[in-house]
Design a protein around this motif. Structure first.
Motif, PDB file in Angstrom:
ATOM      1  N   CYS A   1      46.033  38.829  75.791  1.00 22.23           N
ATOM      2  CA  CYS A   1      46.050  38.460  77.211  1.00 22.23           C
ATOM      3  C   CYS A   1      44.652  38.656  77.791  1.00 22.23           C
ATOM      4  O   CYS A   1      43.989  39.651  77.497  1.00 22.23           O
ATOM      5  CB  CYS A   1      47.039  39.317  77.996  1.00 22.23           C
TER       6      CYS A   1
ATOM      7  N   LYS B   1      52.902  41.954  83.708  1.00 23.92           N
ATOM      8  CA  LYS B   1      53.140  40.514  83.847  1.00 23.92           C
ATOM      9  C   LYS B   1      51.842  39.766  83.573  1.00 23.92           C
ATOM     10  O   LYS B   1      50.794  40.105  84.136  1.00 23.92           O
ATOM     11  CB  LYS B   1      53.642  40.194  85.258  1.00 23.92           C
ATOM     12  N   GLY B   2      51.888  38.788  82.677  1.00 27.06           N
ATOM     13  CA  GLY B   2      50.689  38.018  82.365  1.00 27.06           C
ATOM     14  C   GLY B   2      50.994  36.854  81.442  1.00 27.06           C
ATOM     15  O   GLY B   2      52.146  36.593  81.084  1.00 27.06           O
ATOM     16  N   ASN B   3      49.936  36.152  81.053  1.00 28.97           N
ATOM     17  CA  ASN B   3      50.042  35.026  80.115  1.00 28.97           C
ATOM     18  C   ASN B   3      49.379  35.433  78.806  1.00 28.97           C
ATOM     19  O   ASN B   3      48.310  36.043  78.816  1.00 28.97           O
ATOM     20  CB  ASN B   3      49.353  33.782  80.686  1.00 28.97           C
TER      21      ASN B   3
ATOM     22  N   SER C   1      54.242  32.914  79.094  1.00 33.38           N
ATOM     23  CA  SER C   1      54.180  33.773  80.261  1.00 33.38           C
ATOM     24  C   SER C   1      55.229  34.861  80.062  1.00 33.38           C
ATOM     25  O   SER C   1      56.382  34.560  79.738  1.00 33.38           O
ATOM     26  CB  SER C   1      54.483  32.972  81.538  1.00 33.38           C
TER      27      SER C   1
ATOM     28  N   GLY D   1      46.251  40.439  83.658  1.00 29.85           N
ATOM     29  CA  GLY D   1      47.651  40.589  84.027  1.00 29.85           C
ATOM     30  C   GLY D   1      47.805  41.485  85.240  1.00 29.85           C
ATOM     31  O   GLY D   1      46.828  42.003  85.797  1.00 29.85           O
TER      32      GLY D   1
END
Length: 291
Positions: A145, A280-282, A228, A148
């Motif tokens: 990542c 939370k992130g991609n 995601s 985030g």
């Protein structure tokens, strides 16, 4: 320049010259070196250099009979720990290069997880030896990542957790039956989805979506192995990139019942991560097949 070099601590690289210096170092002072026979004149070769615990850069290409190496491509890697899944995995070669992706049919998430295969040479050797079906025991997934956000956890009591685990187990059984063509299971899943949509729509009027959705994983962008995610942090540590001295977080996440590690630069994270909170992130998903 690879988009996810930043994830393993190479965020300050600004020119192709700097990148080529690093790739030359990977080739000259590698941590691991593997090759496999392709034909009478050429072998497929992979160099790996570790720049921190479990993270580094892999360099792949062709080596001729004079041991002259021709670079094809490179990618940053992060090796996860533990076992993520025992589900069936299928391997497919990319069209443009000697690179492979895996497709993991994991029932817990409800979708096929597609990941970049890290141990390509090991897979090719197994395929050459077995000739037919390749036997493997499990798969270990990991993610890179570039940034985030940290979210607070959702408050749940033990009864809610037990009920949630039971619902996940029942859904897995229904999905398994639906894949075999069971019409009752297909109808039950359809009705469950309708009920879930109705409940979420009512709650969204007065609640925030992240207080309703505990964790999730879903495809992101146009690349098949980008996702995601939002997951609960189970373990957390800091690792220093020995080349750039940049710090990165290594987090073990629980996402929809799956556990895997991710690597993200400290300066790319908004908030203060801690065990029990959510990330939370991609991410770009990678994985290793355990033979």
């Amino acid at each position: 320049m690879h988009q996810y070099l930043k994830a393993i601590g190479f965020g300050d690289i600004s020119s192709k010259r700097e990148l080529n210096e690093i790739l030359t170092q990977v080739e000259d002072s590698f941590t691991q070196h593997d090759l496999i026979f392709q034909d009478d004149e050429m072998d497929f070769c992979e160099y790996q250099k570790e720049f921190g615990a479990g993270l580094g850069i892999a360099l792949c290409g062709d080596m001729d009979i004079d041991e002259s190496f021709e670079r094809q491509y490179y990618y940053p890697y992060f090796i996860g720990t533990g076992i993520t899944s025992y589900a069936d995995v299928y391997i497919e070669r990319r069209m443009d290069k000697e690179s492979y992706v895996g497709v993991c049919e994991e029932m817990k998430v409800g979708i096929n997880l597609i990941f970049h295969l890290q141990n390509v040479v090991e897979y090719l050797k197994e395929r050459q030896m077995t000739k037919h079906s390749i036997k493997y025991s499990s798969v270990t997934l990991s993610g890179l990542c570039n940034g985030g956000t940290i979210l607070l956890p959702v408050l749940k009591d033990k009864e809610q957790e037990r009920k949630q685990q039971e619902e996940v187990h029942n859904r897995m059984m229904l999905m398994s039956a639906a894949r075999t063509g069971d019409p009752v299971a297909i109808e039950s899943l359809t009705m469950d989805d309708i009920d879930t949509y109705s409940k979420v729509s009512r709650r969204l009027i007065t609640e925030d979506v992240f207080s309703i959705v505990d964790t999730y994983i879903m495809p992101y962008g146009i690349e098949c192995d980008h996702y995601s995610i939002m997951g609960e942090i189970l373990e957390l540590q800091r690792i220093v990139n020995e080349y750039t001295l940049e710090e990165v977080y290594v987090m073990k996440l629980e996402v929809n019942g799956l556990s895997f590690d991710i690597c993200v630069p400290v300066k790319g994270v908004m908030g203060d991560p801690a065990v029990g909170r959510r990330f939370k992130g991609n991410m770009w998903m990678q994985g290793r097949i355990n033979f």
